[in-house]
Design a protein around this motif. Structure first.
Motif, PDB file in Angstrom:
ATOM      1  N   ARG A 127       0.837  -1.194   0.000  1.00  0.00           N
ATOM      2  CA  ARG A 127       0.000   0.000   0.000  1.00  0.00           C
ATOM      3  C   ARG A 127       0.875   1.248   0.000  1.00  0.00           C
ATOM      4  O   ARG A 127       2.081   1.189   0.226  1.00  0.00           O
TER       5      ARG A 127
ATOM      6  N   THR B 221      -3.213  15.362   2.617  1.00  0.00           N
ATOM      7  CA  THR B 221      -3.385  13.934   2.309  1.00  0.00           C
ATOM      8  C   THR B 221      -3.940  13.763   0.903  1.00  0.00           C
ATOM      9  O   THR B 221      -5.061  14.215   0.610  1.00  0.00           O
ATOM     10  N   PRO B 222      -3.216  13.118  -0.010  1.00  0.00           N
ATOM     11  CA  PRO B 222      -3.739  12.876  -1.361  1.00  0.00           C
ATOM     12  C   PRO B 222      -4.839  11.817  -1.315  1.00  0.00           C
ATOM     13  O   PRO B 222      -4.805  10.892  -0.500  1.00  0.00           O
ATOM     14  N   THR B 223      -5.831  11.955  -2.190  1.00  0.00           N
ATOM     15  CA  THR B 223      -6.947  11.002  -2.217  1.00  0.00           C
ATOM     16  C   THR B 223      -7.048  10.254  -3.540  1.00  0.00           C
ATOM     17  O   THR B 223      -7.922   9.405  -3.702  1.00  0.00           O
ATOM     18  N   SER B 224      -6.175  10.570  -4.492  1.00  0.00           N
ATOM     19  CA  SER B 224      -6.215   9.890  -5.790  1.00  0.00           C
ATOM     20  C   SER B 224      -4.799   9.789  -6.343  1.00  0.00           C
ATOM     21  O   SER B 224      -3.885  10.511  -5.902  1.00  0.00           O
ATOM     22  N   LEU B 225      -4.618   8.906  -7.329  1.00  0.00           N
ATOM     23  CA  LEU B 225      -3.297   8.744  -7.939  1.00  0.00           C
ATOM     24  C   LEU B 225      -2.803  10.019  -8.608  1.00  0.00           C
ATOM     25  O   LEU B 225      -1.625  10.379  -8.467  1.00  0.00           O
ATOM     26  N   PRO B 226      -3.639  10.743  -9.376  1.00  0.00           N
ATOM     27  CA  PRO B 226      -3.141  11.989  -9.981  1.00  0.00           C
ATOM     28  C   PRO B 226      -2.623  12.997  -8.958  1.00  0.00           C
ATOM     29  O   PRO B 226      -1.706  13.774  -9.248  1.00  0.00           O
ATOM     30  N   ALA B 227      -3.178  12.970  -7.751  1.00  0.00           N
ATOM     31  CA  ALA B 227      -2.754  13.924  -6.721  1.00  0.00           C
ATOM     32  C   ALA B 227      -1.331  13.663  -6.262  1.00  0.00           C
ATOM     33  O   ALA B 227      -0.678  14.552  -5.688  1.00  0.00           O
TER      34      ALA B 227
ATOM     35  N   ARG C  13       2.925   6.465 -11.969  1.00  0.00           N
ATOM     36  CA  ARG C  13       2.673   6.944 -13.326  1.00  0.00           C
ATOM     37  C   ARG C  13       3.859   7.784 -13.814  1.00  0.00           C
ATOM     38  O   ARG C  13       4.976   7.306 -13.871  1.00  0.00           O
TER      39      ARG C  13
ATOM     40  N   VAL D 101      -4.392   7.143  -0.348  1.00  0.00           N
ATOM     41  CA  VAL D 101      -4.950   6.679  -1.629  1.00  0.00           C
ATOM     42  C   VAL D 101      -5.387   5.218  -1.478  1.00  0.00           C
ATOM     43  O   VAL D 101      -4.756   4.291  -1.990  1.00  0.00           O
TER      44      VAL D 101
ATOM     45  N   ASP E 291      -7.526   3.286  -2.738  1.00  0.00           N
ATOM     46  CA  ASP E 291      -7.841   2.397  -3.859  1.00  0.00           C
ATOM     47  C   ASP E 291      -6.595   1.800  -4.496  1.00  0.00           C
ATOM     48  O   ASP E 291      -6.697   0.995  -5.423  1.00  0.00           O
ATOM     49  N   VAL E 292      -5.416   2.190  -4.021  1.00  0.00           N
ATOM     50  CA  VAL E 292      -4.175   1.581  -4.512  1.00  0.00           C
ATOM     51  C   VAL E 292      -3.852   0.381  -3.630  1.00  0.00           C
ATOM     52  O   VAL E 292      -3.620   0.504  -2.436  1.00  0.00           O
TER      53      VAL E 292
END
Length: 385
Positions: free
Chosen positions: A249, A262-268, A295, A337, A339-340
């Protein structure tokens, strides 16, 4: 009569009265037997006693017979039970397969008896027949029927199987010796090391060498007795079974998240500092998850060591991928994140010549108990109930 000697002062003699062991420990007997028996059987197969039947030739002269007996001679070097012969011997597993087919009469029943699939049984039989240069079974409607060559070989294999049953299966006082375990740095440091005292309590006569590093010792060269790999080996005389899956994770320190959010998505992640591996120094392809997670972003703190990466993340250096069994242990770290989720597998690997040693079997059994008693849930990143 054929004598087998080694530097540990025991001998095994195979003659008309069977196979006899003198003054050997159980483990040494097992190792010697597994390595010596195939050469004995192959030598007997081509010896004077069977030559007329298998080759359809008259018995050889006394001179040829003496040469045949000489071909059966084996010697051992200074390492316990490491034979060399004048011919390459088939695998003892192939002879066990032959014996199972002869007793069961069908490939499917033999496969069920040995706990393998019929394809494996067929492959072992073809390999044995190719190495011996003989057809051992005829295919009939009912199954496999022994040929004359197979009947002759069966007598020798059954004698060896009977001899094997007389070898002590274990030391009455428990396994003894040095067990060297080669594991990845993270698994060895964070999962295995603090559990090994339990193993030591159960098996006090076993000295454990834990080699936890970014590279593995070579099992084929007997640098280790057992290893935990990140992938199933595809080459070498190695036996592997899936030990357990483990999760990875994204983690960051609480202090870092307080400063940078706190980032909540991969692009962040593109707006955060990242920690990762050095791409050209990866020790296994299973660790190549940079593109899968980061990425186009680039880690600015990198290391070939997962322990060093952990320290960088804990110190507030950025966000990085850690196995859950590492990241979840530290209250100063938090998952981000959600969902990762990456999943990889650990494989328990050993050389096929040493898998039956009592110290190796003890470790296998103990590892199984560790996993079913909660260790497997920890590796999978499942919170304790």
């Amino acid at each position: 009569m054929c004598k087998v000697l080694d530097s540990h002062g025991f001998r095994a003699v195979y003659g008309r009265f069977g196979f006899h062991w003198i003054g050997a420990s159980a483990e040494c007997m097992q190792t010697a037997f597994l390595r010596a028996v195939p050469a004995f059987l192959q030598a007997l197969f081509f010896s004077n006693e069977h030559s007329g039947l298998m080759q359809n030739k008259p018995p050889r002269s006394q001179t040829a017979s003496r040469m045949g007996r000489e071909r059966t001679a084996l010697q051992f070097d200074t390492k316990c039970a490491k034979p060399f012969a004048m011919m390459q011997a088939p695998d003892w597993n192939d002879y066990q397969t032959f014996l199972a087919i002869a007793r069961e009469g069908q490939l499917m029943r033999a496969a069920k008896r040995l706990g393998v699939n019929a394809t494996t049984i067929g492959r072992r039989l073809r390999r044995l027949e190719a190495q011996l240069g003989q057809t051992l079974f005829e295919q009939t409607r009912e199954g496999q029927l022994l040929t004359e060559a197979g009947e002759a070989l069966l007598a020798s294999v059954e004698a060896m199987a009977k001899a094997a049953s007389t070898i002590p299966s274990q030391d009455p006082e428990g396994p003894i010796g040095t067990l060297r375990i080669s594991v990845s740095e993270g698994f060895g440091t964070w999962f295995l090391a603090y559990r090994l005292p339990q193993f030591n309590e159960l098996y006090p006569r076993i000295t454990v060498d834990l080699v936890a590093s970014t590279s593995y010792l070579n099992l084929s060269r007997r640098e280790a007795d057992v290893a935990v790999f990140l992938s199933r080996p595809r080459a070498g005389l190695l036996v592997a079974r899936k030990l357990a899956p483990y999760d990875l994770r994204l983690y960051a320190s609480n202090a870092y998240l307080e400063r940078h959010g706190t980032p909540t998505s991969l692009p962040a992640l593109a707006h955060h500092k990242l920690v990762g591996y050095i791409p050209d120094l990866l020790s296994a392809p299973e660790l190549r998850y940079h593109q899968e997670v980061y990425r186009e972003s680039r880690a600015t703190l990198r290391s070939s060591s997962i322990n060093a990466q952990f320290a960088m993340i804990l110190g507030g250096g950025g966000i990085g991928v850690l196995p859950s069994f590492i990241g979840d242990l530290m209250p100063e770290l938090a998952r981000v994140v959600f969902d990762v989720r990456l999943q990889r597998n650990f494989w328990l690997v050993m050389h096929k010549d040493t898998q039956q040693l009592q110290k190796v079997k003890a470790f296998q059994s103990w590892m199984h108990d560790v996993l079913v008693s909660g260790g497997g849930r920890q590796l999978a990143g499942v919170p304790e109930e």
